[in-house]
Design a protein around this motif. Structure first.
Motif, short mmCIF file in Angstrom:
data_model
loop_
_atom_site.label_atom_id
_atom_site.label_comp_id
_atom_site.label_asym_id
_atom_site.label_seq_id
_atom_site.Cartn_x
_atom_site.Cartn_y
_atom_site.Cartn_z
N SER A 1 -18.31 3.77 14.63
CA SER A 1 -17.84 4.65 13.56
C SER A 1 -18.38 4.09 12.13
CB SER A 1 -16.32 5.02 13.47
OG SER A 1 -16.37 6.13 12.27
N VAL A 2 -18.47 4.54 10.91
CA VAL A 2 -18.73 4.08 9.93
C VAL A 2 -17.34 4.12 8.71
CG1 VAL A 2 -20.00 4.75 7.79
CG2 VAL A 2 -21.00 4.80 9.94
N ARG A 3 -17.24 3.25 8.14
CA ARG A 3 -16.15 3.18 7.26
C ARG A 3 -16.53 2.92 5.64
NH1 ARG A 3 -13.78 5.58 10.72
NH2 ARG A 3 -12.22 4.55 12.22
N GLU A 4 -16.24 3.71 4.96
CA GLU A 4 -16.58 3.33 3.45
C GLU A 4 -15.58 3.09 2.79
OE1 GLU A 4 -20.65 6.45 2.93
OE2 GLU A 4 -18.55 7.07 2.43
N TYR A 5 -15.51 2.13 1.91
CA TYR A 5 -14.29 1.59 1.23
C TYR A 5 -14.64 0.97 -0.16
CZ TYR A 5 -15.42 -2.85 3.24
OH TYR A 5 -16.07 -3.98 3.61
N ILE A 6 -13.73 0.88 -0.93
CA ILE A 6 -13.80 0.33 -2.38
C ILE A 6 -13.18 -1.05 -2.24
CG2 ILE A 6 -13.15 0.26 -4.97
CD1 ILE A 6 -12.94 3.33 -4.32
N THR A 7 -13.78 -2.20 -2.86
CA THR A 7 -13.22 -3.43 -2.81
C THR A 7 -12.95 -3.52 -4.25
OG1 THR A 7 -15.22 -4.81 -3.49
CG2 THR A 7 -14.54 -4.61 -0.99
N HIS A 8 -11.68 -4.28 -4.37
CA HIS A 8 -10.79 -4.27 -5.70
C HIS A 8 -10.12 -5.73 -5.76
CE1 HIS A 8 -7.89 -3.58 -8.77
NE2 HIS A 8 -8.32 -2.58 -9.10
N PRO A 9 -10.40 -6.24 -6.99
CA PRO A 9 -9.95 -7.64 -7.41
C PRO A 9 -8.41 -8.07 -7.23
CG PRO A 9 -10.57 -6.95 -9.24
CD PRO A 9 -10.85 -5.70 -8.39
N GLY A 10 -7.58 -6.94 -7.13
CA GLY A 10 -6.32 -6.89 -7.11
C GLY A 10 -5.64 -6.90 -8.36
N ALA A 11 -4.12 -6.59 -8.51
CA ALA A 11 -3.58 -6.36 -9.68
C ALA A 11 -2.19 -6.91 -9.74
CB ALA A 11 -3.63 -4.81 -10.04
N VAL A 12 -1.59 -6.74 -10.75
CA VAL A 12 -0.07 -7.13 -10.86
C VAL A 12 0.65 -5.87 -11.55
CG1 VAL A 12 -0.28 -9.72 -10.81
CG2 VAL A 12 -0.38 -8.39 -12.99
N VAL A 13 1.87 -5.53 -11.10
CA VAL A 13 2.58 -4.84 -11.82
C VAL A 13 3.78 -5.35 -12.39
CG1 VAL A 13 3.76 -3.83 -9.81
CG2 VAL A 13 3.58 -2.36 -12.05
N VAL A 14 4.52 -5.12 -13.23
CA VAL A 14 5.75 -5.78 -13.83
C VAL A 14 6.70 -4.95 -14.14
CG1 VAL A 14 6.72 -7.28 -15.60
CG2 VAL A 14 4.35 -7.56 -14.94
N VAL A 15 8.13 -5.21 -13.61
CA VAL A 15 9.27 -4.16 -13.94
C VAL A 15 9.91 -4.91 -15.16
CG1 VAL A 15 11.51 -3.30 -13.05
CG2 VAL A 15 9.33 -3.47 -11.76
N PRO A 16 9.76 -4.82 -16.43
CA PRO A 16 10.41 -5.48 -17.39
C PRO A 16 11.79 -4.91 -17.81
CG PRO A 16 8.30 -4.39 -18.14
CD PRO A 16 8.76 -3.74 -17.05
N VAL A 17 12.91 -5.77 -17.72
CA VAL A 17 14.27 -5.56 -17.90
C VAL A 17 14.55 -5.93 -19.59
CG1 VAL A 17 16.57 -5.44 -17.29
CG2 VAL A 17 14.52 -5.59 -15.73
N LEU A 18 14.81 -5.15 -20.49
CA LEU A 18 15.29 -5.48 -21.52
C LEU A 18 16.68 -5.95 -21.48
CD1 LEU A 18 13.80 -2.22 -23.39
CD2 LEU A 18 12.95 -4.76 -23.78
N PRO A 19 17.06 -6.71 -22.49
CA PRO A 19 18.70 -7.12 -22.69
C PRO A 19 19.47 -6.40 -22.57
CG PRO A 19 17.14 -8.18 -24.31
CD PRO A 19 16.46 -7.25 -23.51
#
Length: 195
Positions: free
Chosen positions: A43-61
């Motif tokens: 079969s054929v697979r088409e896909y996007i390559t991506h450099p990766g990312a981060v997500v931050v859950v910032p908690v205020l005081p």
């Protein structure tokens, strides 16, 4: 849950026979691979390559979570989401998380905790998003990229959970990061924070 020994071949594995570039953009690259299927077919697979990312859950005081409101062009509307950004080539994951928090929100954090990884679009991309929890926040001033426009907001955890449940927050990385952060915040699904 199925777990296999690293030396065992997964019976569902598809083997790449050929790989060709289709599009080479600034951020995204599209590939078309010919693969061998588990039953021996092809079969054929088409896909996007991506450099990766981060997500931050910032908690205020005060315990509230820091969010940004940002216009996302593909969907032609603004979204409430946690601070996030692309990992630069060769960049350390924590360095990326610290950079993105500072650039987008103007905050730095005295305490960081790695929460895990999520894969937001497994059907068509190899993108991964690394999740961090940031505490002991101090505001030092933002440093937005050129052409980047954000509103910075904060919400109690209860309100964020309710916004997800009611469909007001629909960003996948934000929902996954919040889910992963709840135990670190002393909460579980269905529990209420003690603000």
């Amino acid at each position: 849950m199925r777990s296999s020994h690293p030396s065992e071949r997964d019976p569902l594995e598809e083997i790449q026979l050929e790989s060709n570039p289709v599009y080479d953009g600034v951020l995204l690259k599209v590939r078309r691979d010919r693969v061998s299927l588990p039953d021996g077919g092809e079969s054929v697979r088409e896909y996007i390559t991506h450099p990766g990312a981060v997500v931050v859950v910032p908690v205020l005081p005060d315990g509230q979570l820091l969010f940004e409101r940002q216009f996302r062009y593909p969907l032609r509307r603004a979204f409430l989401e946690l601070p996030a950004g692309k990992i630069d080539s060769g960049e350390d994951l924590l360095d990326c998380a610290q950079r993105e928090l500072r650039e987008e929100t103007g905050y730095i954090a005295g305490q960081w905790e790695y929460l895990g990884v999520m894969h937001p679009c497994i059907g068509y991309s190899d993108e991964r998003i690394e999740i961090y929890l940031a505490r002991e926040l101090t505001h030092v001033g933002d440093a937005l990229d050129d052409g980047e426009f954000l509103e910075i907001l904060s919400f109690p955890v209860d309100e964020v959970i309710r916004a997800v449940a009611e469909g007001a927050i629909t960003d996948g990385k934000t929902i996954a990061a919040l889910f992963r952060a709840l135990p670190a915040l002393g909460l579980s699904i269905g529990a209420k924070s003690q603000d």
